[in-house]
Design an enzyme around this catalytic site. Structure first.
Site: not given
Length: 265
Positions: A14, A16, A104, A106, A176, A182, A222
């Site tokens: 991914n 991003k 996701h 985010e 996740e 991150g 991560s």
């Protein structure tokens, strides 16, 4: 539960909001030199570039006959309309995307995506012969409060509402934990495997044990070359959704090339 060898691992990059279409071409070419056919046969490799690079990566995959799946990072649930800046499932299908990341954290956090929106996106992707990579996960506060099960199970159930078994069997789920994305922190493999086992149990309750045993469930948060083998040693974990580490072709290739020695039985 059958041996995990019945489920081919899937490792997805991914990217991003990184890489121009030229940088994407360069890095997919690098990846093609770093991975051999045996790697791609053992593990399904998926590349999810930004929208602006999808066509360039699709053309490269097809012209060089690269054994990678193409994925998109987002989709709108409507097929067309006055939705400035959005991209529909038919558009992605026309680019021969196999996968679309849906839900996701985010997207949920920064763009206000609700469980209902995620469900509509899942159904839109499935309706156009692609597979969602459905992301679920809890915050650190929810984890510390002992609410992981409630949050993750609730997200899975909401996302699959109205999805028939024949479609649900094509979905990939990515666990996740939000606190590990991150941040450099990652869940312990045993903890991640426990939650993934819970997701599989939820799928069995919604559909059947046979369907649940066939669905691939990734870990994300991560993930890097130094810890992928530990995660993949757990029999419940079927791959990884890789963020930051996927931006470096060499690092991502090392993740794909993990070897399962020491896998739990």
């Amino acid at each position: 539960m059958p041996a995990r060898t019945a489920r081919r691992p899937i490792i997805a990059a991914n990217w991003k909001m990184h890489k121009t279409h030229l940088e994407a071409i360069r890095d997919v070419q690098k990846l093609s030199y770093l991975l051999d056919r045996e790697d791609a046969e053992r593990v399904e490799v998926v590349v999810c570039p930004p929208f602006t690079a999808l066509r360039a990566v699709q053309t490269l995959i097809e012209s060089d006959r690269l054994p990678y799946g193409l994925g998109a990072q987002n989709v709108h649930f409507e097929e067309k309309g006055a939705f400035t800046g959005e991209v529909s499932a038919p558009m992605l299908q026309a680019l021969k995307c196999r996968y679309v990341i849906v839900g996701h954290s985010e997207r949920r956090q920064h763009f206000g995506e609700t469980d209902d929106i995620v469900n509509r996106k899942v159904r839109a992707v499935l309706a156009h012969e692609m597979a969602p990579i459905l992301c679920v996960g809890e915050t650190l506060e929810e984890r510390d409060a002992g609410a992981t099960e409630q949050k993750v199970v609730g997200q899975v159930r909401s996302a699959l509402q109205g999805v028939p078994p024949e479609d649900a069997a094509r979905i990939v789920v990515a666990y996740e934990p939000i606190w590990a994305i991150g941040t450099g922190r990652n869940a312990e493999p045993a903890d991640a495997g426990q939650v993934i086992g819970l997701i599989r149990k939820t799928l069995a309750s919604l559909y059947s044990q046979e369907l649940a045993d066939g669905v691939r469930i990734q870990y994300g948060g991560s993930v890097k070359a130094g810890n992928i083998r530990d995660f993949m040693a757990h029999p419940e974990i079927d791959g990884a959704l890789v963020g930051g580490a996927s931006l470096d072709p060499e690092e991502f290739a090392l993740i794909v090339k993990y070897r399962p020695e020491g896998r739990e039985r």
